[in-house]
Design an enzyme around this catalytic site. Sequence first.
Site, PDB file in Angstrom:
ATOM      1  N   HIS A  38     -42.969  -6.478  14.486  1.00 35.04           N
ATOM      2  CA  HIS A  38     -43.619  -5.072  14.644  1.00 35.04           C
ATOM      3  C   HIS A  38     -43.320  -4.408  15.937  1.00 35.04           C
ATOM      4  N   ARG A  67     -15.874   8.307 -11.483  1.00 32.26           N
ATOM      5  CA  ARG A  67     -14.566   7.795 -10.991  1.00 32.26           C
ATOM      6  C   ARG A  67     -13.681   6.904 -12.055  1.00 32.26           C
ATOM      7  N   GLU A  75     -26.347  19.099 -13.858  1.00 30.43           N
ATOM      8  CA  GLU A  75     -26.194  17.550 -14.028  1.00 30.43           C
ATOM      9  C   GLU A  75     -26.236  17.685 -15.786  1.00 30.43           C
ATOM     10  N   GLY A  98      -6.742   0.552   3.919  1.00 30.11           N
ATOM     11  CA  GLY A  98      -8.485   0.661   4.088  1.00 30.11           C
ATOM     12  C   GLY A  98      -8.841   1.552   2.633  1.00 30.11           C
ATOM     13  N   LYS A 111     -20.183   8.909   4.972  1.00 24.73           N
ATOM     14  CA  LYS A 111     -21.406   8.458   6.145  1.00 24.73           C
ATOM     15  C   LYS A 111     -21.288   9.207   7.358  1.00 24.73           C
ATOM     16  N   ALA A 134      -0.489   4.482   0.240  1.00 31.30           N
ATOM     17  CA  ALA A 134      -1.042   5.478   1.015  1.00 31.30           C
ATOM     18  C   ALA A 134      -1.498   4.749   2.468  1.00 31.30           C
ATOM     19  N   GLU A 145       0.881  -1.373   0.030  1.00 31.40           N
ATOM     20  CA  GLU A 145       0.025  -0.028  -0.197  1.00 31.40           C
ATOM     21  C   GLU A 145       0.881   1.473   0.047  1.00 31.40           C
ATOM     22  N   ALA A 192       4.087   0.171  -5.447  1.00 30.13           N
ATOM     23  CA  ALA A 192       4.154  -1.130  -6.142  1.00 30.13           C
ATOM     24  C   ALA A 192       4.380  -0.818  -7.621  1.00 30.13           C
TER      25      ALA A 192
HETATM   26  P1  FAD Z   1      -9.604   1.558  -3.216  1.00 31.18           P
HETATM   27  O1  FAD Z   1     -10.510   1.590  -2.232  1.00 31.18           O
HETATM   28  O2  FAD Z   1      -9.670   2.418  -4.212  1.00 31.18           O
HETATM   29  O3  FAD Z   1      -8.027   1.102  -2.799  1.00 31.18           O
HETATM   30  C1  FAD Z   1      -7.161   1.260  -3.984  1.00 31.18           C
HETATM   31  C2  FAD Z   1      -5.811   1.228  -2.859  1.00 31.18           C
HETATM   32  O4  FAD Z   1      -4.812   0.884  -3.985  1.00 31.18           O
HETATM   33  C3  FAD Z   1      -5.586   2.611  -2.502  1.00 31.18           C
HETATM   34  O5  FAD Z   1      -5.386   2.777  -0.878  1.00 31.18           O
HETATM   35  C4  FAD Z   1      -4.482   3.118  -3.126  1.00 31.18           C
HETATM   36  O6  FAD Z   1      -3.462   4.111  -2.592  1.00 31.18           O
HETATM   37  C5  FAD Z   1      -3.552   1.925  -3.567  1.00 31.18           C
HETATM   38  N1  FAD Z   1      -2.742   1.814  -4.518  1.00 31.18           N
HETATM   39  C6  FAD Z   1      -3.077   2.227  -5.913  1.00 31.18           C
HETATM   40  N2  FAD Z   1      -1.956   2.105  -6.935  1.00 31.18           N
HETATM   41  C7  FAD Z   1      -1.003   1.589  -5.865  1.00 31.18           C
HETATM   42  C8  FAD Z   1       0.269   1.163  -6.139  1.00 31.18           C
HETATM   43  N3  FAD Z   1       0.795   1.219  -7.324  1.00 31.18           N
HETATM   44  N4  FAD Z   1       0.992   0.686  -4.967  1.00 31.18           N
HETATM   45  C9  FAD Z   1       0.581   0.573  -3.870  1.00 31.18           C
HETATM   46  N5  FAD Z   1      -0.675   0.736  -3.559  1.00 31.18           N
HETATM   47  C10 FAD Z   1      -1.301   1.456  -4.659  1.00 31.18           C
HETATM   48  N6  FAD Z   1     -18.951   2.410  -1.951  1.00 31.18           N
HETATM   49  C11 FAD Z   1     -20.057   1.714  -1.363  1.00 31.18           C
HETATM   50  O7  FAD Z   1     -20.083   0.647  -1.658  1.00 31.18           O
HETATM   51  N7  FAD Z   1     -20.617   2.408  -0.570  1.00 31.18           N
HETATM   52  C12 FAD Z   1     -20.599   3.589  -0.247  1.00 31.18           C
HETATM   53  O8  FAD Z   1     -21.297   4.170   0.657  1.00 31.18           O
HETATM   54  C13 FAD Z   1     -19.535   4.423  -1.052  1.00 31.18           C
HETATM   55  N8  FAD Z   1     -19.351   5.703  -0.761  1.00 31.18           N
HETATM   56  C14 FAD Z   1     -18.190   6.248  -1.372  1.00 31.18           C
HETATM   57  C15 FAD Z   1     -18.299   7.838  -1.258  1.00 31.18           C
HETATM   58  C16 FAD Z   1     -17.230   8.579  -1.967  1.00 31.18           C
HETATM   59  C17 FAD Z   1     -17.141   9.905  -1.645  1.00 31.18           C
HETATM   60  C18 FAD Z   1     -16.398   7.707  -2.780  1.00 31.18           C
HETATM   61  C19 FAD Z   1     -15.143   8.533  -3.377  1.00 31.18           C
HETATM   62  C20 FAD Z   1     -16.534   6.384  -2.870  1.00 31.18           C
HETATM   63  C21 FAD Z   1     -17.629   5.673  -2.006  1.00 31.18           C
HETATM   64  N9  FAD Z   1     -17.784   4.322  -2.567  1.00 31.18           N
HETATM   65  C22 FAD Z   1     -18.802   3.810  -1.924  1.00 31.18           C
HETATM   66  C23 FAD Z   1     -16.993   3.574  -3.400  1.00 31.18           C
HETATM   67  C24 FAD Z   1     -15.811   2.671  -2.778  1.00 31.18           C
HETATM   68  O9  FAD Z   1     -15.001   3.517  -2.130  1.00 31.18           O
HETATM   69  C25 FAD Z   1     -15.031   1.927  -3.647  1.00 31.18           C
HETATM   70  O10 FAD Z   1     -15.984   1.117  -4.631  1.00 31.18           O
HETATM   71  C26 FAD Z   1     -14.103   1.032  -3.184  1.00 31.18           C
HETATM   72  O11 FAD Z   1     -13.210   1.876  -2.237  1.00 31.18           O
HETATM   73  C27 FAD Z   1     -13.220   0.251  -4.162  1.00 31.18           C
HETATM   74  O12 FAD Z   1     -12.375  -0.482  -3.635  1.00 31.18           O
HETATM   75  P2  FAD Z   1     -10.900  -0.925  -4.141  1.00 31.18           P
HETATM   76  O13 FAD Z   1     -10.242  -1.985  -3.140  1.00 31.18           O
HETATM   77  O14 FAD Z   1     -11.160  -1.716  -5.546  1.00 31.18           O
HETATM   78  O15 FAD Z   1      -9.996   0.365  -4.313  1.00 31.18           O
HETATM   79  P1  NAD Z   2     -21.787   8.751 -10.545  1.00 38.46           P
HETATM   80  O1  NAD Z   2     -21.401   8.098 -11.877  1.00 38.46           O
HETATM   81  O2  NAD Z   2     -22.542   8.226  -9.764  1.00 38.46           O
HETATM   82  O3  NAD Z   2     -22.395  10.238 -11.006  1.00 38.46           O
HETATM   83  C1  NAD Z   2     -22.001  11.074 -11.842  1.00 38.46           C
HETATM   84  C2  NAD Z   2     -22.799  12.142 -12.636  1.00 38.46           C
HETATM   85  O4  NAD Z   2     -22.264  13.222 -13.093  1.00 38.46           O
HETATM   86  C3  NAD Z   2     -23.703  11.633 -13.505  1.00 38.46           C
HETATM   87  O5  NAD Z   2     -25.183  11.826 -13.037  1.00 38.46           O
HETATM   88  C4  NAD Z   2     -23.361  12.278 -15.138  1.00 38.46           C
HETATM   89  O6  NAD Z   2     -24.382  12.194 -15.736  1.00 38.46           O
HETATM   90  C5  NAD Z   2     -22.960  13.484 -14.155  1.00 38.46           C
HETATM   91  N1  NAD Z   2     -21.744  13.990 -15.095  1.00 38.46           N
HETATM   92  C6  NAD Z   2     -20.819  13.457 -15.939  1.00 38.46           C
HETATM   93  N2  NAD Z   2     -20.139  14.358 -16.514  1.00 38.46           N
HETATM   94  C7  NAD Z   2     -20.904  15.533 -16.302  1.00 38.46           C
HETATM   95  C8  NAD Z   2     -20.466  17.070 -16.714  1.00 38.46           C
HETATM   96  N3  NAD Z   2     -19.518  16.963 -17.579  1.00 38.46           N
HETATM   97  N4  NAD Z   2     -21.336  17.907 -16.397  1.00 38.46           N
HETATM   98  C9  NAD Z   2     -22.508  17.762 -15.715  1.00 38.46           C
HETATM   99  N5  NAD Z   2     -22.547  16.370 -15.105  1.00 38.46           N
HETATM  100  C10 NAD Z   2     -21.963  15.539 -15.432  1.00 38.46           C
HETATM  101  O7  NAD Z   2     -20.322   9.228 -10.145  1.00 38.46           O
HETATM  102  P2  NAD Z   2     -19.707  10.027  -8.611  1.00 38.46           P
HETATM  103  O8  NAD Z   2     -20.920  10.373  -7.951  1.00 38.46           O
HETATM  104  O9  NAD Z   2     -18.695  10.702  -9.047  1.00 38.46           O
HETATM  105  O10 NAD Z   2     -19.360   8.540  -7.991  1.00 38.46           O
HETATM  106  C11 NAD Z   2     -18.497   7.666  -8.523  1.00 38.46           C
HETATM  107  C12 NAD Z   2     -18.644   6.264  -8.266  1.00 38.46           C
HETATM  108  O11 NAD Z   2     -18.436   6.090  -6.800  1.00 38.46           O
HETATM  109  C13 NAD Z   2     -20.136   5.840  -8.242  1.00 38.46           C
HETATM  110  O12 NAD Z   2     -20.510   5.615  -9.609  1.00 38.46           O
HETATM  111  C14 NAD Z   2     -20.194   4.741  -7.263  1.00 38.46           C
HETATM  112  O13 NAD Z   2     -19.536   3.615  -7.917  1.00 38.46           O
HETATM  113  C15 NAD Z   2     -19.402   5.018  -6.260  1.00 38.46           C
HETATM  114  N6  NAD Z   2     -20.054   5.556  -4.941  1.00 38.46           N
HETATM  115  C16 NAD Z   2     -20.827   4.973  -4.375  1.00 38.46           C
HETATM  116  C17 NAD Z   2     -21.545   5.384  -3.234  1.00 38.46           C
HETATM  117  C18 NAD Z   2     -22.570   4.298  -2.514  1.00 38.46           C
HETATM  118  O14 NAD Z   2     -22.546   3.176  -2.916  1.00 38.46           O
HETATM  119  N7  NAD Z   2     -23.496   5.011  -1.688  1.00 38.46           N
HETATM  120  C19 NAD Z   2     -21.471   6.785  -2.797  1.00 38.46           C
HETATM  121  C20 NAD Z   2     -20.635   7.398  -3.390  1.00 38.46           C
HETATM  122  C21 NAD Z   2     -19.829   6.914  -4.399  1.00 38.46           C
END
Ligand code: FAD
Ligand code: NAD
Length: 465
Positions: free
Chosen positions: A444, A273, A206, A40, A52, A37, A35, A119
Amino acid sequence: MKEIACKLLVIGTGPGGYVCAIRAGQLGLDTVIVEMAKPGGTCLNIGCIPSKALIHAADDFYGAVAMAAGKNAMGIRAENPAIDLAKTMAWKDGITGRLTMGVSGLLKKAGVKIVVGRAKFRDGKTVAVETETGQQVIRAENIVIATGSAPVELPALPFGGKVISSTGALSLTEVPGRLAIVGAGYIGLELGIAFAKLGSKVTIVEALDRILPLYDTQLTQPVAKRLSALGAEVLLGTKVRGMSATGEALLAETGDGEEKRIAADRVLVTVGRRPVTEGWGREELELDMDGRFLRIDEQCRTSMRGIYAIGDVTGEPMLAHRAMAQGEMVAEIVSGKRRNWDKRAIPAICFTDPEIVSVGLSPDEARAGGREVKVGHFPFTANGRAMTLSSEEGFVRVVARADNHLVLGIQAVGTGVSELSAAFSLAVEMGARLEDIAATIHAHPTQSEAFAEASMRALGHALHV
Ligand code: FAD
Ligand code: NAD
């Protein structure tokens, strides 16, 4: 230069990577995880958990503001509520800190070796890590790429200064007076609603003609209503052009060509993303791609023998629980177990107000194959527990095959419905029929009774509506 060898090397400690490594350790595999960073990944540090936490704090604050304004129907009063966002963030950081320490502890308990640094593949069996104490070379029989995803940056709105990503929004120490948000998807709406409750004047731009395009409008309509009640403005079918010359306002253009100038103290860009497919030596390998993502099969194998990929780097839905399920499966496959991706559904939850849950097929998706379906819909207005929680907005909806009543999908919108996702997922995963849900005693008074009632309604005999 130090060298180690192992059976399994995992790159990335997000939910995908750390779960994979823990399970591998439990199975007795000699496992190393790298890792660069904090442990987690996105989820624990800058994603699921901190968002959250902020949403919860915003709910509490908003409730107190309503009490102070004499708008609390239960007769609860409060005076002069205030929020110190720096303290809120410190509280949130305490939670993420405990969780990341917990991940390190679990990895150690499972006997996994943690290497800190970036890595980079040298070849299909060798990875070099730049650590604080020099280069560490790791040779592995199997390698899992779990490098996750990063926010998409718009060329017209590069991150920096006023323009922030979700990471920036989750570390603000002052509530922005005027917050413009680009993108009405998951993050834009979850954080947009939270900041509106914290007192920001929120404007959401949007590009498409609807919010949360992943969900049908019956599910998103209560969220749209709430946004409006919170004073948030949503500009649909609108494209952003960039910041004004003075940097004072966000410039956008509506579908009919009208120029919009949105004065903003902060501009939060949440337009999706992108998978992290660079920075780890992909150029040294021959990995097939699936669009922007790494191509995988039903065992998360990439096109190169012994190299697996899991989580956000492999495609949609980019959700933590999908990454975890893939990670667990891959560890078992490497240990010699026969596993395949055989999940019927991946639950999705949007933590808006009200929350939205979807598991399996929506009515339209179920009908798309020409199949006849039964749909049962039960409103929370007819649910006693929802009334006691002052959260009567929303419903539970069950979609089943018309011929044999096999449940194909379950959706809900309402306060706190995220916790119903467990029952919904279990029902779909176990192949429940409408009769199974209707015949299960639901305690209930709970909101979960709406699940049984929706199933009964699909069968034509709901009791409370
Ligand atoms: P990541 O969690 O992105 O982890 C990847 C890790 O790899 C990172 O720690 C990074 O530093 C490390 N890494 C990358 N390249 C290298 C390298 N070359 N060497 C060493 N380490 C490296 N999902 C939900 O299901 N529920 C939610 O409520 C939800 N809320 C979200 C809210 C926000 C604001 C965001 C941004 C995302 C949210 N997501 C949510 C999405 C969720 O965070 C991701 O789907 C999830 O973290 C993906 O897990 P992952 O293991 O694929 O990668
Ligand atoms: P998203 O894909 O959920 O939404 C992006 C939105 O931006 C879409 O409605 C799209 O039409 C709009 N958009 C795209 N380009 C645009 C532009 N140029 N101008 C205006 N609108 C534009 O993406 P997000 O909100 O960045 O979240 C990324 C991902 O992270 C999600 O797809 C999800 O997989 C994950 N996530 C999950 C949760 C959860 O599970 N509760 C919470 C947060 C994030």
